[in-house]
Enzyme design. Sequence first.
Site, PDB file in Angstrom:
ATOM      1  N   ASP A  40      -5.936 -11.982 -23.285  1.00 16.62           N
ATOM      2  CA  ASP A  40      -6.164 -13.636 -23.397  1.00 16.62           C
ATOM      3  C   ASP A  40      -6.124 -13.925 -25.304  1.00 16.62           C
ATOM      4  OD1 ASP A  40      -6.431 -15.352 -21.337  1.00 16.62           O
ATOM      5  OD2 ASP A  40      -8.398 -14.156 -20.935  1.00 16.62           O
ATOM      6  N   CYS A  44      -9.506  -3.374 -24.525  1.00 18.20           N
ATOM      7  CA  CYS A  44      -9.338  -3.101 -23.018  1.00 18.20           C
ATOM      8  C   CYS A  44      -8.299  -4.013 -22.276  1.00 18.20           C
ATOM      9  CB  CYS A  44     -10.938  -3.358 -22.469  1.00 18.20           C
ATOM     10  SG  CYS A  44     -11.271  -5.220 -22.607  1.00 18.20           S
ATOM     11  N   GLU A  53     -11.805 -12.164 -27.133  1.00 18.49           N
ATOM     12  CA  GLU A  53     -10.437 -12.547 -26.633  1.00 18.49           C
ATOM     13  C   GLU A  53     -10.237 -13.804 -26.902  1.00 18.49           C
ATOM     14  OE1 GLU A  53     -10.724 -11.924 -22.473  1.00 18.49           O
ATOM     15  OE2 GLU A  53     -12.799 -12.762 -22.653  1.00 18.49           O
ATOM     16  N   HIS A  63       0.874  -1.278   0.056  1.00 17.82           N
ATOM     17  CA  HIS A  63       0.032  -0.070   0.008  1.00 17.82           C
ATOM     18  C   HIS A  63       0.847   1.176   0.058  1.00 17.82           C
ATOM     19  CE1 HIS A  63      -3.820  -1.768   0.139  1.00 17.82           C
ATOM     20  NE2 HIS A  63      -3.369  -2.591   1.061  1.00 17.82           N
TER      21      HIS A  63
END
Length: 531
Positions: free
Chosen positions: A441, A488, A417, A176
């Site tokens: 993919d 995307c 994909e 973090h």
Amino acid sequence: MAAGTIRLYKKDEQKIKRERIEDAEAEVARYNMARNEAIEQLGALYEKALKEVGESNAAIFEIHQMMLQDDDYNESVENIIRTQNVNSEYAVAVTEDNFAQMFASMDDEYMKARAADVKDISERVLTILSGGGNDNMSAKQACIIVADDLAPSETVQMDKDKVLAFVTVHGSMNSHTAILARTMGIPALVGTDMPLDSELDGKMAVVDGNDGRIYIEPDDVTLKELMERKKADDEYRKLLQQLKGRDNVTLDGKHIRLYANIGNIKDLATVIQNDAAGIGLFRSEFIYLERSDFPTEEEQFNIYKTVAQTMAGREVIIRTLDIGADKQCDYFNMDKEDNPAMGCRAIRICLTRPEIFRTQLRALFRAASYGNIAVMYPMITSVREVKRIKEITLQVEDELKAQGIQYAVPKQGIMIETPAAAIISDELAPLVDFFSIGTNDLTQYTLAVDRQNTKLDEFCDVHHPAIMRMIQMVVDNAHKAGIWAGICGELGADTTLTRQFLAMGVDELSVSPARILPIRKIIVETDLSNI
């Protein structure tokens, strides 16, 4: 990049002694008082972080509060106090070691990084028990902080105007602290192999976050080169900030959808901060991955509704459940597969377990009445699958209508994909409202390369001509059918390909929020009539 003097930060060592106590219950009460005070401190840190780094990054302090309320953690401390008749400090220290070791031994990198969170909350309680105060990390002048490691709370407590960069010997890019540094726009090196000699304090250094190096007292030639690079970097950052609010339109007038990819609602702050025109990929599977049982329709509805309302009319494309392959969920009780990347995943789970699919669709259709939601379905390989999806969505509509529940029918698209979907994209296009090309993919299946296997990196050519031809084929078939096509996957953020994608006719690029402005710069400077 950052240049300045080093400030060596060393934490005060907590010297914990095992002491025998007479009244175990009084000691448990003492521990609980310290724990409650720690929770209050974390609440104050949350408010500070909310103002400085946004809700998604401030959430770590809510998580720390939850960790201090966790039954397993507290029962461990209290059990040690009661069974061994020992002081709270010792019980907390033992619990800290045990839990941190448990997280550190996990295979998942994200879970490994949680070991630092356990140490952070434990050290906070120990400080309160010992009557100590928190080091406010104050500095008289801006400097480069060099430390063994930094906890998120230490990072947020710093005056970010006085911090030029972080350099830590330990830690991970999934910590973090690293995430906070990225959000604050501060260069950060984690896991840096360097000795923490006291002589470092006050020395001049240059931190280069691009090549992951710290140059300590560089010679004149190196310093001149580094400062020239820093100047260029600073100018580029200013230029990018000037792009906020600009339309994503090329010089010759082509409008591009420049959207952001996110994993949960905590990422919304960075989407708005980076001026994305919408959300091109909301990975809904994280709603499932972050819990130990199936999320209810109401839980999902509230999440999707929040996203739609926060984006205030901007398009939000939500991908339906994409569990399987490298994203496993124990409570799904899936059969073990020798080749999960080729197994029962994504839409295949939804179509073979329609009760799960219907619950998600009901939530999505209900939320669609509160904003501009679109839905897309992953891992499509055939026309038959799309037709079956349509049958189920019509059934969901009928159910909601019969029950008198408010809903809207969102636009619906599919992810391209698989090579199969790309090759028959001319048949799929008339059945949907848009295509979104998942290049991760698509590359894996086209090149027969497992993208999780780092040993095959040299064989994974993401710029392979076959991938480019498939993208072009999908875009052309989409346009023939009058629908739009976007990307995307990670390839959409590859700025070396942005102009090529624009020339190919790609209508949308959905990328991580931090990549929005660099890609916008290329879009607004491109004249497609000259390509």
